[in-house]
Design a protein around this motif. Structure first.
Motif, PDB file in Angstrom:
ATOM      1  N   GLN A   1      42.494  36.154  44.064  1.00 18.35           N
ATOM      2  CA  GLN A   1      41.138  36.007  44.553  1.00 18.35           C
ATOM      3  C   GLN A   1      40.999  36.615  45.937  1.00 18.35           C
ATOM      4  OE1 GLN A   1      40.887  31.628  43.444  1.00 18.35           O
ATOM      5  NE2 GLN A   1      38.863  32.369  42.881  1.00 18.35           N
TER       6      GLN A   1
ATOM      7  N   ASP B   1      31.522  47.273  43.776  1.00 14.77           N
ATOM      8  CA  ASP B   1      32.737  46.937  44.520  1.00 14.77           C
ATOM      9  C   ASP B   1      33.826  47.980  44.234  1.00 14.77           C
ATOM     10  OD1 ASP B   1      31.563  44.657  45.539  1.00 14.77           O
ATOM     11  OD2 ASP B   1      32.404  43.330  44.013  1.00 14.77           O
TER      12      ASP B   1
ATOM     13  N   GLN C   1      28.375  36.471  49.074  1.00 14.53           N
ATOM     14  CA  GLN C   1      29.798  36.365  49.386  1.00 14.53           C
ATOM     15  C   GLN C   1      30.436  35.245  48.569  1.00 14.53           C
ATOM     16  OE1 GLN C   1      30.497  36.100  53.625  1.00 14.53           O
ATOM     17  NE2 GLN C   1      29.409  38.011  54.021  1.00 14.53           N
TER      18      GLN C   1
ATOM     19  N   GLN D   1      28.525  33.064  39.394  1.00 10.45           N
ATOM     20  CA  GLN D   1      29.490  34.154  39.491  1.00 10.45           C
ATOM     21  C   GLN D   1      28.790  35.496  39.322  1.00 10.45           C
ATOM     22  OE1 GLN D   1      32.477  32.264  36.648  1.00 10.45           O
ATOM     23  NE2 GLN D   1      33.778  33.105  38.223  1.00 10.45           N
TER      24      GLN D   1
ATOM     25  N   ARG E   1      32.830  37.161  41.511  1.00  9.83           N
ATOM     26  CA  ARG E   1      32.772  36.341  42.722  1.00  9.83           C
ATOM     27  C   ARG E   1      32.212  34.977  42.369  1.00  9.83           C
ATOM     28  NH1 ARG E   1      29.163  40.304  46.523  1.00  9.83           N
ATOM     29  NH2 ARG E   1      30.347  42.208  46.070  1.00  9.83           N
TER      30      ARG E   1
ATOM     31  N   ASP F   1      30.941  41.822  52.107  1.00  7.43           N
ATOM     32  CA  ASP F   1      29.935  41.661  51.049  1.00  7.43           C
ATOM     33  C   ASP F   1      28.634  41.130  51.651  1.00  7.43           C
ATOM     34  OD1 ASP F   1      31.725  42.504  49.130  1.00  7.43           O
ATOM     35  OD2 ASP F   1      32.318  40.489  48.525  1.00  7.43           O
TER      36      ASP F   1
ATOM     37  N   ARG G   1      36.244  36.587  44.772  1.00  9.60           N
ATOM     38  CA  ARG G   1      36.334  37.360  43.529  1.00  9.60           C
ATOM     39  C   ARG G   1      37.627  37.020  42.811  1.00  9.60           C
ATOM     40  NH1 ARG G   1      35.606  43.419  45.973  1.00  9.60           N
ATOM     41  NH2 ARG G   1      33.836  42.918  47.318  1.00  9.60           N
TER      42      ARG G   1
ATOM     43  N   TYR H   1      38.110  37.213  49.148  1.00  9.35           N
ATOM     44  CA  TYR H   1      36.810  36.960  49.784  1.00  9.35           C
ATOM     45  C   TYR H   1      36.650  37.968  50.912  1.00  9.35           C
ATOM     46  CZ  TYR H   1      33.014  34.339  52.071  1.00  9.35           C
ATOM     47  OH  TYR H   1      31.815  33.948  52.624  1.00  9.35           O
TER      48      TYR H   1
END
Lengths: 370, 370, 370, 370
Positions: free
Chosen positions: C281, B287, C292, B281, B295, C287, C295, C283
């Motif tokens: 979450q 971000d 990737q 993670q 993540r 990123d 999150r 994605y």
């Protein structure tokens, strides 16, 4: 007691939390006296007046002494910065009021001892705002421990992490000054210590380390040395002989309200994380070997007093709901119930543990707690 | 080097892991010499013969010295109990063999220093079996740290927990005797310390606590005092100034192969848990504020050398695959590559940290690592 | 509008939720009129009187028509069983009251259409209790979709699962009778459909399957056929062309309040689960490739109106807090704001989708929604 | 059988997976004949030669017919594109070889039926590469279902999602042509169907929907219509009466190897996700009410044959290890054991379900499977 008159000092984060709790406690629980919101004070009178209107208080004042003196007030919520706690608590107790004072007691152990003495003298209820222990999850974990569901506990770890001081480029703030105490140890550490106290009793001895992730911070004029420690770790031994670790950080990027508890016993383990406050995990060796695993258990009506908020499982309480439960406990204490709450008698045990930890850090050795 | 002759001493848990790695390394990586499985030794000759057949070794022996003396053997895998490591390693090095020795070096710092001296004298490659550092996830975390993706690291926590000694009713075993060393500290602690070393370099000073969850254990005759510590915690300072905690337990019910890493930096954080070894993670302050979060990143071909095992993302490596990577690194070292591995030069840093931690515990104070 | 007079019909699960919301809305939000709790009705007058006392209502009645007729009441909360909604809503609207009616509108599409007609005629605000759309997480997901952060959505899945009818040995209940409607489809399905509506607009066509996990249930006399379906699945096409699945179950052991949403777009994905209602979450393909991952984003003050409840991130709202937000939206609508809420105009779209789904099931084919 | 001679056709992703399995199966399991890697074929002879060297095969060829004709070959691994399966399988079976053919059988049901007929005629073992069913977790779930630990199953959901076709800006590829079949349905859908088959038996009837998330893709010359469907959903009824959903997507950003299974029974539930293939979740109503929750159970030696890879719990298998287990099952079948594997007799049931689903989609109605 047909009704209870409430005074509130402070209307910020915690002041609002108290106000919400006082508004909700009767609709949620039912079995309490009418709550009369009498008098709100804040430093600025116009702010006090605006907040009194929003929160539903009858009177507002720019002077907290008027709340303490108000004859219609039975209990005073004290939600001001820590350095004001002693004076306000002592005044309110002297005026014959019960008090609900935000944690910690005060920045100085000596002052906290004075507060305790005043509470004893007054005979009034003096409860501290350690809300996390009121979570139905924590209360249920406590009952599981009492029941020895996981056997005799041999090791405990609690981490409390947030990230509001994690940015190395943020400027020097007032809270970086030593006048605020040690930093993470007393600002944060008291929360995990309140959980240690509630679940296991006070620690017997401690060994503490503290660290400054960012030793200097920028000011308009240049750089200034940070005087507090944003990270603190306490190794501990409980009176039971179990070992433990409490570690707290205010510079842990990504952690927002994490209080991660790990409890290991002779026949199972319990896990909890405040960021997912409506669940906990339980591992039991009593389960069949091939299907042993940590159960993720969602709160439900049988985890009291969740049932007072929602009658169906898995629907979730919020941070503010914990304060409503705390308020209910306070009212119970006023009414003579043996309600779960950290009063000044218990709170001083937390302050003494903090003081011992700080001494341990200064001296680089283990310190027994008297 | 057209082919590499392999000797294996020991055919238990780690012996099999080495055998699987030697069988797989060429099919997985392709770019290595032919591997010739020459000679396997175990304490009992018939066991050795059976395992040689299963693992594909040409010859078998009940005497490890015959493996060391075998002229067709280029590298010796040493997977016996720790107390045999020194003698076997020194003999193999003296015989001009490279060695791949399971961790830790030995139960005694003095012996480990002798092993290092022998390796230096021999000029041969001497790599230790610290497999967790070979996980593509850990290797990628290392590259993220090198890149300073999360800024300067200010705090690290590593927990390593299992539960194979968690049952208080299990009888006294040989491993509860002091002859095995300290217990969790040297048996387990070396793994997190290998990760500290790989990711941050060795600690500068340590403060250690150890605990005995179950001070006595039953024997056929009654009770016997446990002589080792199943829980150990090391507070540390890295040379960078960052603070850290390593804590290990062999009595943590429900934990099977947990190695939980938390790394906090100035602009982000990294988390990892060995029980979910195919993911990690990452939290980045770069971000957008309203979408910052940890993540969960699954391993994929771009996390080298995952690509050598599976060409598509998220399909997962296993524990034994780490050993294959370690084997590839060893072969790389033999071929003169600067491959990531913990050799005796690095391994001794781990042993010294363990020794300092033990001293710190005995003396109840911080100890600098020379 | 200086103050708003509230009538409440029903004091059970949802009645209490409304009462809590009406008590909290001003202390939480501040920017609303004073709320005056005027009149509470429940079927039994003594129950009504007791609940009026607990919830803070001035008057109590055993007849809901007296609430509707009370001149001090501006808005009526209707929280009775679904089959009473039409009559009460029409009466309240006819009496010039705004209404806050629990979902769904009614068990019959024809009745729901009548309710809509009455609302249109009255010109009053008529809002339905679809609380899940008020979660700051869902509101933020909506804004992310509007921003096209994950690109054009091509596929959506929503599962809503609970387990209160999962026990095959539980007896036949009144809710197993066909008079209650289809079962999971209209009882549960409207919640995910409210989310589909809020996030993507109404479906264009549907194909539905329903199942009876336990076709018979025991009665005191023997066995009785279950007339409703505890599992329903709707395949759908949105007007955008995206495909979707909504599936609901009341017999999913272990699921307590699960509403799991998966949204897949051209440049990312979004996940949410109501059982962890304070996180979601995300994605993003924007990123960097090697990092990737989904999150896990905790709610924070920037996810409005979380900030009105707690000023710091990650501290968590509860189920009842969503109702406070819904109440604030209702008050906004009454005051002429374009507040997010599902009123009768939107609610009818949900009812029509349910009706089309039921038809699709009966006929075993896709059905277009007019 | 003292040794087994292996031929391998194809050396790509699956070819390598077979080669790794053939190399590992004896060292891992011990109880199998010697494996002799005889002959490898790939389309280009130099590639075949290079891979034969890496994988350890004695001979290499650019013509797969030479592998089939090789008298030293006992079993042929077929890992070429699906459209070659029929011809190769039939040739190998006709030559008296056992075969291990990658899934699915072939792109056409008629061809698959021919393959089955050839297998029956030959009397040889013909096993398909459905590796996910070989996971010790899945095998343990199967035994839990057989034991009725969660009671009678009433509902099943399986999602299989990846994202390798999720980028809308990626160009048109050969796999977007109809010659490849339906797309997600037959490419992906067979995996969840293999799990349905293994855990519950084949479906009785199906209703299928398919969708094209990106109906056109760019080519060097402009745009071209995509001829396959990247999303497919199958509603199903099992012969037991239980309802189920299988849904698959190749355009689900962030999903890398997700196969999420949810199984709901009368006294519990089971969850699994292939992205975390070393754990599963189990909910049991037999647990005490206040502590019911999904247990996360890590694989351990008692979940056979995990023990053959690692002797301690929680250390994790990888994707390639599943192929080793599959290989062991194949060898067992050759030796006459009743090993768990999907042979052509079972595989045809999967192909028929796919065919029925496709028909259902074309006709917009439920289709019974003969």
């Amino acid at each position: 007691m047909k009704s209870i008159g409430v005074g509130l000092v402070g209307s910020g984060f915690m002041g609002k939390a108290h106000a919400l709790a006082w508004n909700a406690v009767k609709p949620v629980f039912g079995d309490v006296p009418d709550v009369r919101l009498v008098h709100l004070a804040d430093a600025a009178e116009d702010l006090a007046r605006r907040k009194a209107d929003e929160f539903g208080f009858e009177r507002a004042s720019g002077d907290w002494r008027r709340v303490v003196a108000d004859p219609d007030v039975d209990v005073v919520s004290i939600t001001t910065p820590n350095r004001f706690h002693r004076e306000m608590a002592q005044a309110a107790l002297a005026a014959g009021k019960h008090i609900w004072c935000e944690k910690p007691m005060s920045p100085s152990l000596a002052d906290s001892e004075l507060m305790l003495a005043s509470a004893r003298t007054s005979g009034k209820v003096a409860v501290l705002g350690y809300n996390y222990i009121q979570n139905p999850v924590i209360r249920h974990i406590r009952s599981l421990l009492d029941e020895a569901v996981i056997g005799r506990v041999n090791h405990v770890r609690i981490e409390m992490d947030e990230d509001f001081l994690a940015d190395p480029d943020a400027p020097f703030q007032q809270r970086h000054e030593a006048s605020n105490g040690w930093g993470a140890l007393d600002d944060f550490g008291v929360h995990p210590l309140s959980l240690v106290l509630t679940l296991f009793g006070p620690p017997a001895r401690v060994m503490c380390d503290m660290a400054k992730p960012y030793p200097t911070r920028r000011t308009p004029e240049g750089e200034r040395a940070v005087e507090v420690f944003d990270i603190a770790t306490i190794l501990m031994r409980l009176h039971s002989g179990a070992s433990g670790i409490v570690t707290v950080s205010r510079t842990a990027w990504g952690r927002k309200g994490r209080i991660a508890i790990q409890i290991f016993g002779g026949s199972g383990s319990i896990l909890y994380d405040q960021e997912r406050m409506n669940e906990f995990q339980l591992y039991l060796t009593a389960d069949r070997a091939t299907e042993q695993g940590f159960r993720t258990i969602l709160t439900a009506p049988h985890h009291r007093p969740y049932d007072r908020f929602v009658p169906t499982a898995g629907h979730g309480l919020g941070f503010n709901d914990l304060k409503v439960i705390e308020c209910r406990q306070l009212i119970g204490r006023i009414g003579g119930e043996a309600a779960l709450a950290i009063d000044f008698e218990d709170g001083i045990l937390i302050e003494r543990a903090v003081d011992a930890a700080a001494r341990s850090f200064r001296e680089g050795r283990w310190v027994e707690i008297g």
